[in-house]
Design a protein around this motif. Structure first.
Motif, PDB file in Angstrom:
ATOM      1  N   ARG A  24       0.842  -1.192   0.000  1.00  0.00           N
ATOM      2  CA  ARG A  24       0.000   0.000   0.000  1.00  0.00           C
ATOM      3  C   ARG A  24       0.874   1.238   0.000  1.00  0.00           C
ATOM      4  NH1 ARG A  24      -5.218  -0.816   3.946  1.00  0.00           N
ATOM      5  NH2 ARG A  24      -6.007  -2.731   3.018  1.00  0.00           N
ATOM      6  N   TYR A  25       0.615   2.113  -0.960  1.00  0.00           N
ATOM      7  CA  TYR A  25       1.406   3.339  -1.081  1.00  0.00           C
ATOM      8  C   TYR A  25       0.831   4.446  -0.194  1.00  0.00           C
ATOM      9  CZ  TYR A  25       4.207   1.564  -4.919  1.00  0.00           C
ATOM     10  OH  TYR A  25       5.089   0.833  -5.681  1.00  0.00           O
ATOM     11  N   LEU A  26       1.705   5.331   0.248  1.00  0.00           N
ATOM     12  CA  LEU A  26       1.300   6.487   1.028  1.00  0.00           C
ATOM     13  C   LEU A  26       1.145   7.688   0.095  1.00  0.00           C
ATOM     14  CD1 LEU A  26       3.667   6.131   4.126  1.00  0.00           C
ATOM     15  CD2 LEU A  26       1.405   5.163   3.765  1.00  0.00           C
ATOM     16  N   TYR A  27       0.267   8.603   0.494  1.00  0.00           N
ATOM     17  CA  TYR A  27      -0.019   9.781  -0.318  1.00  0.00           C
ATOM     18  C   TYR A  27       0.233  11.049   0.490  1.00  0.00           C
ATOM     19  CZ  TYR A  27      -2.293   6.839  -3.790  1.00  0.00           C
ATOM     20  OH  TYR A  27      -2.550   5.878  -4.754  1.00  0.00           O
ATOM     21  N   PHE A  28       0.683  12.079  -0.198  1.00  0.00           N
ATOM     22  CA  PHE A  28       0.775  13.412   0.387  1.00  0.00           C
ATOM     23  C   PHE A  28      -0.025  14.335  -0.513  1.00  0.00           C
ATOM     24  CE2 PHE A  28       2.556  17.606   1.152  1.00  0.00           C
ATOM     25  CZ  PHE A  28       2.589  17.628   2.546  1.00  0.00           C
ATOM     26  N   TRP A  29      -1.180  14.796   0.025  1.00  0.00           N
ATOM     27  CA  TRP A  29      -2.147  15.531  -0.766  1.00  0.00           C
ATOM     28  C   TRP A  29      -2.641  14.606  -1.866  1.00  0.00           C
ATOM     29  CZ3 TRP A  29      -4.308  19.565   1.243  1.00  0.00           C
ATOM     30  CH2 TRP A  29      -5.121  20.405   0.452  1.00  0.00           C
ATOM     31  N   LYS A  30      -2.459  14.948  -3.148  1.00  0.00           N
ATOM     32  CA  LYS A  30      -2.932  14.088  -4.234  1.00  0.00           C
ATOM     33  C   LYS A  30      -1.805  13.299  -4.879  1.00  0.00           C
ATOM     34  CE  LYS A  30      -2.636  17.811  -7.674  1.00  0.00           C
ATOM     35  NZ  LYS A  30      -3.371  18.590  -8.715  1.00  0.00           N
ATOM     36  N   TRP A  31      -0.592  13.463  -4.363  1.00  0.00           N
ATOM     37  CA  TRP A  31       0.561  12.806  -4.980  1.00  0.00           C
ATOM     38  C   TRP A  31       0.879  11.499  -4.258  1.00  0.00           C
ATOM     39  CZ3 TRP A  31       0.849  18.125  -3.717  1.00  0.00           C
ATOM     40  CH2 TRP A  31       0.711  18.981  -4.817  1.00  0.00           C
ATOM     41  N   LYS A  32       1.135  10.482  -5.054  1.00  0.00           N
ATOM     42  CA  LYS A  32       1.554   9.202  -4.480  1.00  0.00           C
ATOM     43  C   LYS A  32       3.040   9.254  -4.183  1.00  0.00           C
ATOM     44  CE  LYS A  32       1.704   5.347  -6.986  1.00  0.00           C
ATOM     45  NZ  LYS A  32       1.244   4.132  -7.683  1.00  0.00           N
ATOM     46  N   LEU A  33       3.390   8.996  -2.930  1.00  0.00           N
ATOM     47  CA  LEU A  33       4.790   9.058  -2.511  1.00  0.00           C
ATOM     48  C   LEU A  33       5.506   7.767  -2.874  1.00  0.00           C
ATOM     49  CD1 LEU A  33       4.295  10.569   1.079  1.00  0.00           C
ATOM     50  CD2 LEU A  33       4.814  11.790  -1.038  1.00  0.00           C
ATOM     51  N   PRO A  34       6.834   7.833  -3.055  1.00  0.00           N
ATOM     52  CA  PRO A  34       7.598   6.600  -3.314  1.00  0.00           C
ATOM     53  C   PRO A  34       7.830   5.816  -2.028  1.00  0.00           C
ATOM     54  CG  PRO A  34       9.087   8.473  -3.286  1.00  0.00           C
ATOM     55  CD  PRO A  34       7.695   9.040  -3.093  1.00  0.00           C
ATOM     56  N   ILE A  35       6.838   5.870  -1.135  1.00  0.00           N
ATOM     57  CA  ILE A  35       6.914   5.186   0.160  1.00  0.00           C
ATOM     58  C   ILE A  35       5.685   4.301   0.276  1.00  0.00           C
ATOM     59  CG2 ILE A  35       7.067   5.466   2.667  1.00  0.00           C
ATOM     60  CD1 ILE A  35       8.100   8.305   2.174  1.00  0.00           C
ATOM     61  N   SER A  36       5.879   3.079   0.681  1.00  0.00           N
ATOM     62  CA  SER A  36       4.744   2.165   0.802  1.00  0.00           C
ATOM     63  C   SER A  36       4.936   1.244   2.002  1.00  0.00           C
ATOM     64  CB  SER A  36       4.594   1.327  -0.477  1.00  0.00           C
ATOM     65  OG  SER A  36       5.760   0.554  -0.713  1.00  0.00           O
ATOM     66  N   TYR A  37       3.797   0.699   2.441  1.00  0.00           N
ATOM     67  CA  TYR A  37       3.807  -0.296   3.520  1.00  0.00           C
ATOM     68  C   TYR A  37       3.613  -1.661   2.876  1.00  0.00           C
ATOM     69  CZ  TYR A  37       1.588  -3.341   6.950  1.00  0.00           C
ATOM     70  OH  TYR A  37       1.235  -4.424   7.715  1.00  0.00           O
TER      71      TYR A  37
END
Length: 395
Positions: free
Chosen positions: A303-316
């Motif tokens: 599952r990817y994390l989001y900041f506002w409407k952008w998908k971050l290159p960080i996921s769980y």
């Protein structure tokens, strides 16, 4: 580079030394194991250099013995950064709170859109989503993944033929295809009902048209079953024949069953590993060691994390390892035959129409070769043998 990092964490200061006997003072510092580097002479009695923050107190003791003094020019490193941050803790805390708030809000559910469903079905879907916890204000981390939500809705709601689930940032989108109810009967051009395969007629249900065969008749492929021409010969009218004609049809199937079979089965033991993935780098959070299973099945969800409407290159990432074991089953010849009959029947049922019924089965030939039982099976099936054939007017 290594020293730069060490100096950053310990802290460094740039000082200027002024007065007489600066050289002797620097030599005394070196003998006292005080690190001094980048020494530059500015004038006859002025020098600049760098020292570690922790050596300042030792420097003060030594300089008392000399006819010179020093003062600070610049301060660098983590200790000064912390000190600066502490003095401006309100601003730092505000900035941190802002980013944390945006991050948390970016990973909550703020919109649920259900498209293609009538109001009743939409209400039913909303109720099921509410049971799963999929509602506005919920964190996405604690919800099922879209595939599991899709599977649950399809299995639970009978009105659905298909439903697509898509997560876009903070919005869930559901595309619905409902089961269509039979509407008004459409016009069908005049047609006959003919046999689509060889069979012996067992039953007939004719709604429209003139039957030309009877029960127990043997028919060939393409033979007329129900005529769409009704009335006397001089006053015949062409209509769309409609009905079902059931016949006994014959199928042959060949099945091979090994006497020894090796299967992978789950033992019930499993381990889970949790990671935070940054780009291509995976950082373990929980479950640091891979289980020492001899055989295992692995599943992974991300599952990817989001900041506002952008998908971050960080996921769980969650990895689940299930222990499996190899089980060898040995069949007797009678058991292999029984399993072959079951497999053959299952394979045939998958090919047959939904309303077809297997009336009987008979093993015509069986052989045992190379540790395998080979069966030739004859099936008697009752199924609708009708296909339509248009009536060409004016022939």
């Amino acid at each position: 580079m290594k020293n730069d990092w060490i100096h950053f964490f310990s802290g460094t200061v740039k000082i200027i030394i002024e007065g007489k006997g600066v050289e002797r003072f620097i030599n005394d510092c070196i003998r006292a194991n005080i690190s001094i580097w980048n020494i530059k002479k500015l004038g006859t009695e002025n020098y600049t250099c760098y020292i570690r923050l922790k050596d300042v107190s030792s420097l003060r003791r030594i300089i008392k013995k000399h006819d010179c003094r020093f003062r600070f020019l610049t301060r660098k490193g983590l200790p000064f950064l912390v000190q600066y941050s502490w003095k401006n803790s309100g601003i730092i805390a505000g900035i941190a709170a802002f980013f944390i708030t945006i991050f948390l809000l970016s990973n909550m559910v703020w919109s649920i859109q259900i498209n293609g469903a009538n109001p009743e079905t939409e209400h039913h879907i909303a109720q099921e989503l509410n049971k799963l916890g999929v509602k506005k204000g919920k964190f996405q981390f604690f919800l099922l993944d879209p595939e599991s939500i899709q599977r649950h809705l399809t299995d639970t709601i009978e009105e659905l033929t298909w439903i697509g689930v898509e997560l876009n940032g903070t919005s869930y989108s559901f595309e619905v295809v409902e089961k269509t109810e039979p509407g008004e009967e459409e016009y069908v051009s005049p047609q006959n009902l003919v046999a689509k395969k060889k069979a012996v007629i067992t039953d007939m249900f004719v709604e429209k048209g003139q039957p030309v065969v009877s029960r127990d008749d043997y028919v060939k492929e393409g033979q007329l079953l129900v005529s769409g021409l009704i009335g006397r010969e001089e006053e015949q009218k062409a209509i769309a024949a409609k009905g079902k004609v059931y016949g006994e049809v014959w199928y042959m199937s060949t099945v091979t069953v090994p006497l020894k079979e090796t299967l992978h089965v789950l033992t019930g033991e499993n381990e889970k590993q949790h990671y935070v993935k940054v780009g291509k780098l995976s950082l373990p959070v929980w479950g640091f060691f891979k289980p020492e299973y001899e055989e295992m099945k692995e599943e992974q969800s991300e599952r990817y994390l989001y900041f506002w409407k952008w998908k971050l290159p960080i996921s769980y990432v969650q990895k689940s390892q299930y222990e499996t074991e190899l089980i060898q089953t040995i069949y007797s010849e009678e058991e292999a035959i029984e399993k072959g009959l079951s497999l053959g029947k299952e394979e045939l049922e998958n090919k047959l129409p939904q309303d077809a019924v297997i009336k009987g089965e008979k093993v015509l030939h069986q052989s045992l070769e190379n540790g395998k039982v080979k069966l030739a099976i004859h099936y008697q099936v009752i199924e609708n043998i009708v296909k339509t054939e248009p009536i060409i007017q004016g022939d």
